[in-house]
Design a protein around this motif. Structure first.
Motif, PDB file in Angstrom:
ATOM      1  N   UNK A   1      14.926  24.347  50.144  1.00  0.00           N
ATOM      2  CA  UNK A   1      16.218  23.686  50.382  1.00  0.00           C
ATOM      3  C   UNK A   1      16.259  22.320  49.702  1.00  0.00           C
ATOM      4  N   UNK A   2      15.152  21.583  49.746  1.00  0.00           N
ATOM      5  CA  UNK A   2      15.102  20.286  49.047  1.00  0.00           C
ATOM      6  C   UNK A   2      15.261  20.511  47.539  1.00  0.00           C
ATOM      7  N   UNK A   3      14.578  21.531  47.034  1.00  0.00           N
ATOM      8  CA  UNK A   3      14.661  21.821  45.599  1.00  0.00           C
ATOM      9  C   UNK A   3      16.093  22.177  45.201  1.00  0.00           C
ATOM     10  N   UNK A   4      16.759  22.954  46.067  1.00  0.00           N
ATOM     11  CA  UNK A   4      18.146  23.331  45.767  1.00  0.00           C
ATOM     12  C   UNK A   4      19.047  22.102  45.816  1.00  0.00           C
ATOM     13  N   UNK A   5      18.893  21.290  46.858  1.00  0.00           N
ATOM     14  CA  UNK A   5      19.773  20.128  47.035  1.00  0.00           C
ATOM     15  C   UNK A   5      19.600  19.122  45.909  1.00  0.00           C
ATOM     16  N   UNK A   6      18.368  18.926  45.453  1.00  0.00           N
ATOM     17  CA  UNK A   6      18.103  17.921  44.416  1.00  0.00           C
ATOM     18  C   UNK A   6      18.105  18.530  43.020  1.00  0.00           C
ATOM     19  N   UNK A   7      18.393  19.830  42.928  1.00  0.00           N
ATOM     20  CA  UNK A   7      18.394  20.549  41.648  1.00  0.00           C
ATOM     21  C   UNK A   7      17.070  20.364  40.900  1.00  0.00           C
TER      22      UNK A   7
END
Ligand code: ASP
Ligand code: MG
Length: 407
Positions: free
Chosen positions: A159-165
């Motif tokens: 989720x962090x990876x998705x949010x921060x691209x």
């Protein structure tokens, strides 16, 4: 310069020495010029220890308070890693889920992530800091601490990876990747360089416990490249989990999964009317028993036989419910077997290749293994067989489909 999210599981942060080793790896990334977000689990065994403490004071701990308790495990490791990095001259900041503001719904103990605020994290990264985030936790709209369910740090990382691209989400664990099958059963099992999200979801739901299933769903939805690697060896490439379009030529079969936790229930000679399936499976669902495979077959005498599988733990309860159903429907007989297992071939290449199922069946037949049930999906063929054939069956299939290590 890339933005990398790395997640380290419990054994990878299980001691001060292991945390130092994580710092080494983070420093390597920083020295190479990457921006780094690190998501951590609690030290191995810690979440279980906290659960035992809770059990010592209450038979049924309040879900809200359980989350307050369980979320402390990750707070310890993020502080230690950040201190360690700072001591070595690398600016770092730790954040709990609520400090980042990982907003979840209010389902305590298995909350779902709804939104992540990226402003604070972005500012830290731009200022050259390593951002260290507590996995497995968030906060609901009322300010209550929530947790995401066991193994939830994987989902936090994705989720962090998705949010921060982020460019990649790397999951560091105690195995060096995803294998064609369990190496404890087939020693020549091979590490896969790549696998698709879909295949990984099948493998995970069939019992391969490398990643929390929800993290794979999340990665697939947001197209986050996900890599599983070992924190215990240097230089391994692990397994990259990615979308089908970006992977190259697909092998027909990627892996063989199996599940030992199966049990089979059969109701025989049910008068065949519209609605019998729901009369049989309705009460099973009402008893909160999850059903996996279902097979129904109509006999010449206008009755029907109905077989389904459930988790082995639910076998006794399922049999009770089914016997009651049999009385109500005037069925002839109820039978059960909790000594069965399921073996599945998984591969997106199946879509474009015929004959996979028949090759599977002839391979098992050559070993004299009787198939009790069959089910298929677009990228999977599963069979139920007697549990004594697990090793033999998996090994024979691994050989027949040529999945072994090229030596
Ligand atoms: N510490 C939590 C657990 O043991 C979350 C995680 O490790 O992913 O389930
Ligand atoms: Mg884990």
């Amino acid at each position: 310069m890339a933005l990398i999210v790395q997640k380290y599981g419990g054994t990878s942060v299980g001691s001060v020495e292991r945390i130092q080793a994580v710092a080494d790896r983070v420093i390597k990334g920083r020295d190479a010029g990457d921006q780094m977000i690190i998501v951590l689990s609690a030290m191995s065994g810690e979440t279980n220890r906290l659960l035992e403490l809770a059990a010592g004071v209450s038979d049924r701990p309040t879900p809200r308070e359980l989350d307050v308790l369980l979320s402390t495990g990750e707070q310890v490791t993020i502080a230690l890693l950040s201190m360690c990095l700072e001591a070595r001259g690398y600016p770092a900041r730790s954040y709990t889920g609520s400090q980042v503001r990982i907003l979840t719904d209010s389902t305590h103990n298995k909350a779902r992530i709804m939104d992540i605020s990226d402003a604070k994290v972005r500012a830290d990264l731009d200022a050259g800091r390593v951002v260290v985030v507590a996995g497995f936790q968030g906060i609901d709209e009322h300010g209550n601490v929530t947790t995401l369910g066991r193994g939830g740090s994987d989902t936090t990382a994705v989720a962090m990876a998705a949010a921060l691209k982020a460019d990649e989400c790397q999951i560091y664990t105690d195995v060096d990747g995803v294998y064609t099958t369990d190496p404890r059963v087939v020693p020549e099992a091979r590490r896969l360089d790549r696998i698709t999200y879909e295949e990984m979801l099948e493998m995970a739901s069939l019992g391969s416990k490398v990643l929390q299933i929800r993290s794979v769903e999340f990665a697939s939805k947001y197209n986050v490249p996900l890599r599983v690697l070992s924190s215990f060896d240097e230089g391994g490439q692990g397994t990259l989990i990615t979308s089908e379009e970006t992977s190259m030529e697909q092998p027909v079969i990627s892996g063989i999964a199996f599940n030992r936790d199966e049990a089979k229930l059969t109701i025989l000679g049910v008068p065949d009317h519209p609605g019998v399936a729901s009369k049989i499976l309705g009460p099973i669902a009402d008893a909160n028993i999850e059903v996996d495979m279902i097979v129904q077959n109509v006999a010449a005498d206008d009755t029907t036989d109905f077989t389904f599988t459930v988790h082995r733990n639910e076998f006794a309860r399922g049999m009770e419910v089914l016997k009651q159903v049999a009385r109500e429907l005037s069925a002839r007989e109820v039978k059960g077997d909790d000594k069965i297992i399921k073996i599945s071939l998984v591969g997106v290449g199946m879509r474009s290749h015929a004959g996979i199922a028949s090759k599977m069946f002839s391979t098992l037949a050559a070993e004299n293994i009787n198939i009790q049930m069959i089910s298929t999906s677009e990228i999977k063929v599963s069979v139920v067989v007697d549990e004594k054939y697990l090793e033999l069956g998996v090994r024979a299939l691994h050989q027949a489909f040529d999945l072994k290590e090229d030596l």
